[in-house]
Design an enzyme around this catalytic site. Structure first.
Site, PDB file in Angstrom:
ATOM      1  N   GLY A 227      11.656  -6.656   0.343  1.00 28.87           N
ATOM      2  CA  GLY A 227      11.444  -6.331   1.758  1.00 28.87           C
ATOM      3  C   GLY A 227      11.693  -7.532   2.644  1.00 28.87           C
ATOM      4  O   GLY A 227      12.560  -8.356   2.358  1.00 28.87           O
ATOM      5  N   SER A 228      10.896  -7.631   3.703  1.00 26.01           N
ATOM      6  CA  SER A 228      11.158  -8.661   4.712  1.00 26.01           C
ATOM      7  C   SER A 228      10.710 -10.038   4.230  1.00 26.01           C
ATOM      8  O   SER A 228       9.791 -10.172   3.425  1.00 26.01           O
ATOM      9  CB  SER A 228      10.421  -8.306   6.003  1.00 26.01           C
ATOM     10  OG  SER A 228       9.031  -8.307   5.782  1.00 26.01           O
ATOM     11  N   THR A 229      11.336 -11.042   4.784  1.00 25.84           N
ATOM     12  CA  THR A 229      11.000 -12.424   4.459  1.00 25.84           C
ATOM     13  C   THR A 229       9.555 -12.730   4.853  1.00 25.84           C
ATOM     14  O   THR A 229       8.827 -13.415   4.132  1.00 25.84           O
ATOM     15  CB  THR A 229      11.974 -13.366   5.197  1.00 25.84           C
ATOM     16  OG1 THR A 229      13.295 -12.976   4.827  1.00 25.84           O
ATOM     17  CG2 THR A 229      11.769 -14.820   4.816  1.00 25.84           C
ATOM     18  N   GLU A 249      12.380 -10.280  -3.594  1.00 20.01           N
ATOM     19  CA  GLU A 249      13.762  -9.965  -3.211  1.00 20.01           C
ATOM     20  C   GLU A 249      13.755  -9.778  -1.709  1.00 20.01           C
ATOM     21  O   GLU A 249      13.337  -8.729  -1.217  1.00 20.01           O
ATOM     22  CB  GLU A 249      14.219  -8.658  -3.891  1.00 20.01           C
ATOM     23  CG  GLU A 249      13.954  -8.610  -5.378  1.00 20.01           C
ATOM     24  CD  GLU A 249      15.121  -9.138  -6.192  1.00 20.01           C
ATOM     25  OE1 GLU A 249      16.262  -9.079  -5.684  1.00 20.01           O
ATOM     26  OE2 GLU A 249      14.890  -9.623  -7.310  1.00 20.01           O
ATOM     27  N   CYS A 283      20.315  -5.430   2.280  1.00 21.95           N
ATOM     28  CA  CYS A 283      20.062  -6.872   2.166  1.00 21.95           C
ATOM     29  C   CYS A 283      21.373  -7.659   2.082  1.00 21.95           C
ATOM     30  O   CYS A 283      21.371  -8.862   2.262  1.00 21.95           O
ATOM     31  CB  CYS A 283      19.165  -7.164   0.978  1.00 21.95           C
ATOM     32  SG  CYS A 283      19.827  -6.562  -0.575  1.00 21.95           S
TER      33      CYS A 283
HETATM   34  P1  NAI Z   1       8.405  -4.800   5.187  1.00 17.21           P
HETATM   35  O1  NAI Z   1       8.683  -6.039   4.452  1.00 17.21           O
HETATM   36  O2  NAI Z   1       7.276  -4.804   6.165  1.00 17.21           O
HETATM   37  O3  NAI Z   1       8.123  -3.588   4.155  1.00 17.21           O
HETATM   38  C1  NAI Z   1       8.537  -3.572   2.798  1.00 17.21           C
HETATM   39  C2  NAI Z   1       7.410  -3.049   1.924  1.00 17.21           C
HETATM   40  O4  NAI Z   1       6.302  -3.940   2.032  1.00 17.21           O
HETATM   41  C3  NAI Z   1       6.862  -1.668   2.328  1.00 17.21           C
HETATM   42  O5  NAI Z   1       6.471  -0.956   1.172  1.00 17.21           O
HETATM   43  C4  NAI Z   1       5.639  -2.017   3.146  1.00 17.21           C
HETATM   44  O6  NAI Z   1       4.664  -0.993   3.162  1.00 17.21           O
HETATM   45  C5  NAI Z   1       5.134  -3.229   2.401  1.00 17.21           C
HETATM   46  N1  NAI Z   1       4.272  -4.090   3.215  1.00 17.21           N
HETATM   47  C6  NAI Z   1       4.321  -4.325   4.551  1.00 17.21           C
HETATM   48  N2  NAI Z   1       3.336  -5.146   4.929  1.00 17.21           N
HETATM   49  C7  NAI Z   1       2.630  -5.463   3.812  1.00 17.21           C
HETATM   50  C8  NAI Z   1       1.479  -6.251   3.551  1.00 17.21           C
HETATM   51  N3  NAI Z   1       0.821  -6.889   4.535  1.00 17.21           N
HETATM   52  N4  NAI Z   1       1.033  -6.349   2.271  1.00 17.21           N
HETATM   53  C9  NAI Z   1       1.673  -5.689   1.273  1.00 17.21           C
HETATM   54  N5  NAI Z   1       2.747  -4.899   1.472  1.00 17.21           N
HETATM   55  C10 NAI Z   1       3.235  -4.797   2.714  1.00 17.21           C
HETATM   56  O7  NAI Z   1       9.746  -4.368   5.914  1.00 17.21           O
HETATM   57  P2  NAI Z   1       9.945  -3.438   7.215  1.00 17.21           P
HETATM   58  O8  NAI Z   1       8.819  -3.624   8.180  1.00 17.21           O
HETATM   59  O9  NAI Z   1      10.209  -2.071   6.752  1.00 17.21           O
HETATM   60  O10 NAI Z   1      11.300  -4.039   7.821  1.00 17.21           O
HETATM   61  C11 NAI Z   1      11.266  -5.220   8.584  1.00 17.21           C
HETATM   62  C12 NAI Z   1      12.486  -6.100   8.302  1.00 17.21           C
HETATM   63  O11 NAI Z   1      12.479  -6.469   6.935  1.00 17.21           O
HETATM   64  C13 NAI Z   1      13.837  -5.453   8.497  1.00 17.21           C
HETATM   65  O12 NAI Z   1      14.255  -5.500   9.819  1.00 17.21           O
HETATM   66  C14 NAI Z   1      14.698  -6.277   7.595  1.00 17.21           C
HETATM   67  O13 NAI Z   1      15.083  -7.463   8.260  1.00 17.21           O
HETATM   68  C15 NAI Z   1      13.798  -6.622   6.446  1.00 17.21           C
HETATM   69  N6  NAI Z   1      13.971  -5.731   5.277  1.00 17.21           N
HETATM   70  C16 NAI Z   1      14.707  -6.172   4.231  1.00 17.21           C
HETATM   71  C17 NAI Z   1      14.926  -5.360   3.143  1.00 17.21           C
HETATM   72  C18 NAI Z   1      15.738  -5.815   2.003  1.00 17.21           C
HETATM   73  O14 NAI Z   1      16.251  -4.995   1.244  1.00 17.21           O
HETATM   74  N7  NAI Z   1      15.874  -7.098   1.778  1.00 17.21           N
HETATM   75  C19 NAI Z   1      14.395  -3.991   3.078  1.00 17.21           C
HETATM   76  C20 NAI Z   1      13.597  -3.626   4.226  1.00 17.21           C
HETATM   77  C21 NAI Z   1      13.411  -4.480   5.270  1.00 17.21           C
END
Ligand code: NAI
Ligand code: MG
Length: 465
Positions: A227-229, A249, A283
């Site tokens: 997910g996000s950085t 990742e 990504c």
């Molecule tokens: P996110 O990183 O917030 O979410 C990814 C996962 O982490 C989801 O299952 C979410 O429920 C979980 N999560 C969120 N906050 C958490 C916490 N405090 N503790 C534990 N788990 C948590 O990503 P989001 O908000 O959907 O997207 C934000 C940005 O992240 C995007 O604009 C993009 O830049 C990046 N991103 C990158 C991805 C990749 O494949 N590298 C995939 C999705 C987002």
């Protein structure tokens, strides 16, 4: 199709969540199911089930665990049509993207099944007479898998397949925007394939309420997060408290470099794919196009023509190449990056308008290294073009941002190789920007070493000698 009805999967049972929230089809906004809003108490029960199930799962023959994964691959293949449709509804991706993801997931199940047989240990040199020293591979225990919404099935399988094959048990927390395809349906597949109760558990819900207690749970041995950085950094901090293993990742601000001798048409065709595929929400999306001044105009014109030709709409409609963005929040983030860069002097030359979640693919020129479109990961269908006057400058700008994968286009493959060798990202493409390697490191990642020394000849312990 069975519609998701707000349940977790804990210890082999589908248990209703205390509270639920709707899952929407991204193109229409229609409600297509509900998901359970899990909290720390659901996480506690799921982790406890995974802890109880793990020793017996690890004690099976590797071949028995592999058989479950091979059956899962066959079930996923049989149910591919249903998964494809749900992926299109839940993620807003087009059919080809959904199909590609399902094929990759089937492959990941099969590849993981083979790990059970390949994960051997070593016999180490003895340092005393009669000593037999084993270096075994053993599972970690319970793996927490926290997954994003862009490729919900295949990104769930990247931890799930190898973790299960190698004798770990798993608690899966899918993204709240895609809890069905990469959560409920995927777990149904493993249930039907014969995974014993507690081996795979599903807790749905949002990040802070469900994901964070899962990552922080003292009985979780490893956090696998995609997910996000920003949240990746949080996962690393949480893991440090108990010295948990992590696999993170995260995203990157990827560049596609077009040198002066490149085939401009081929580069623009790849550049359009690299920026616009799945609405730029991957990504490996190229957020930055770093282009030599001698080809900049031709490259921009070609990219604009390609962006203009893309049809944006409901992925179920014939001819649609780009579906909706995943959420209003993501759309607004992207629109804001464009607006702030334009305010600093960039020019929006194509697209960038939106109707609901349907965002026209955008081409922005005159982007300088201080602008948000250059310094931040875009994660949307925007090709930002920065013009440079030398290969050296292109290299310097490429390396200025952390990236997962960078790409270079040139008419001279050896020049491409030399450039690639000076690029800092872990992956570099020459005359391509598509595809990524699969994990040869899986065995190391999802096992740990256990050293056992066996003294075969008796030793006498004389403290005076
Ligand atoms: P996110 O990183 O917030 O979410 C990814 C996962 O982490 C989801 O299952 C979410 O429920 C979980 N999560 C969120 N906050 C958490 C916490 N405090 N503790 C534990 N788990 C948590 O990503 P989001 O908000 O959907 O997207 C934000 C940005 O992240 C995007 O604009 C993009 O830049 C990046 N991103 C990158 C991805 C990749 O494949 N590298 C995939 C999705 C987002
Ligand atoms: Mg978030």
């Amino acid at each position: 199709m069975r519609i998701s009805d707000g349940r977790h999967y804990i210890d082999g049972s589908w248990v209703p969540g205390a509270a639920t929230a709707p899952v929407t089809e991204k193109a229409t906004g229609a409600e297509i199911g509900t998901y359970a809003l899990g909290d720390a108490s659901d996480v506690d029960r799921a982790v406890a089930a995974a802890v109880r199930a793990q020793p017996a799962w690890a004690a099976l023959l590797g071949e028995e665990r592999a058989a479950v994964l091979r059956r899962a691959a066959a079930i996923l293949e049989r149910r591919a049509g249903e998964f494809e449709e749900m992926l299109m509804r839940e993620t807003g991706g087009v059919r080809g993207k959904a199909r590609g993801e399902i094929n990759a997931a089937i492959g990941k199940f099969l590849e993981s099944a083979s790990l059970a047989r390949r994960a051997g240990g070593d016999l180490l040199p003895a340092f005393k007479p009669g000593k037999l020293i084993l270096n075994q591979r053993v599972p970690l225990g319970v793996v927490a898998a926290i997954i994003p919404w862009n490729f919900p099935i295949v990104l769930a399988l990247r931890p799930l397949g190898p973790a299960l094959a190698l004798g770990n048990t798993v608690v899966l927390k899918p993204a709240e925007l895609t809890p069905i395809a990469g959560g409920q349906l995927l777990v149904e597949v493993l249930e039907e394939a014969g995974a014993p109760p507690g081996v795979i558990n599903l807790v749905t819900g949002d990040g802070p309420d469900a994901g964070e207690p899962l990552a922080a749970h003292p009985d979780v041995a490893m956090i696998h997060f995609t997910g996000s950085t920003e949240i990746g950094r949080l996962m690393a901090r949480i893991a440090a408290r108990d010295f948990k293993r992590t696999s993170l990742e995260l995203g990157g601000d990827n560049a596609l470099v077009v040198l002066d001798d490149a085939d401009v048409e081929a580069a623009a065709s790849c550049g359009a794919w690299a920026s616009f595929e799945f609405q730029g929400q991957t990504c490996i999306t190229a957020g930055r196009h770093i282009v030599h001044e001698s080809v900049a105009e031709a490259y921009t014109d070609a990219l604009v023509a390609k962006a203009r030709a893309l049809t944006v709409g409901d992925p179920f409609d014939a001819g649609v190449r780009l579906g909706p963005m995943i959420s209003e929040g993501q759309r607004d983030r992207v629109a804001d990056l464009v607006a702030r860069s334009v305010k600093m002097g960039a020019r929006l030359v194509e697209g960038g308008t939106h109707d609901g979640l349907f965002y026209r693919p955008a081409v922005v020129t005159g982007v300088t290294p201080d602008m948000p479109l250059f310094t931040e990961e875009t994660f949307g269908p925007v090709a930002a073009i920065t013009v440079v006057s030398s290969e050296e400058e292109a290299l310097e700008l490429t390396n200025q941002c952390p990236a997962l994968v960078n790409s270079v286009y040139t008419g001279d493959l050896m020049r491409g190789l030399a450039f690639a060798e000076r690029v800092r990202s872990g992956m570099v493409h020459v005359n391509d920007a598509m595809g990524r390697p699969t994990g040869e490191e899986d065995i190391d990642e999802f096992t740990q070493r256990r050293w056992i020394g066996i003294q075969r000849a008796p030793l006498s312990w004389d403290v005076s000698s």
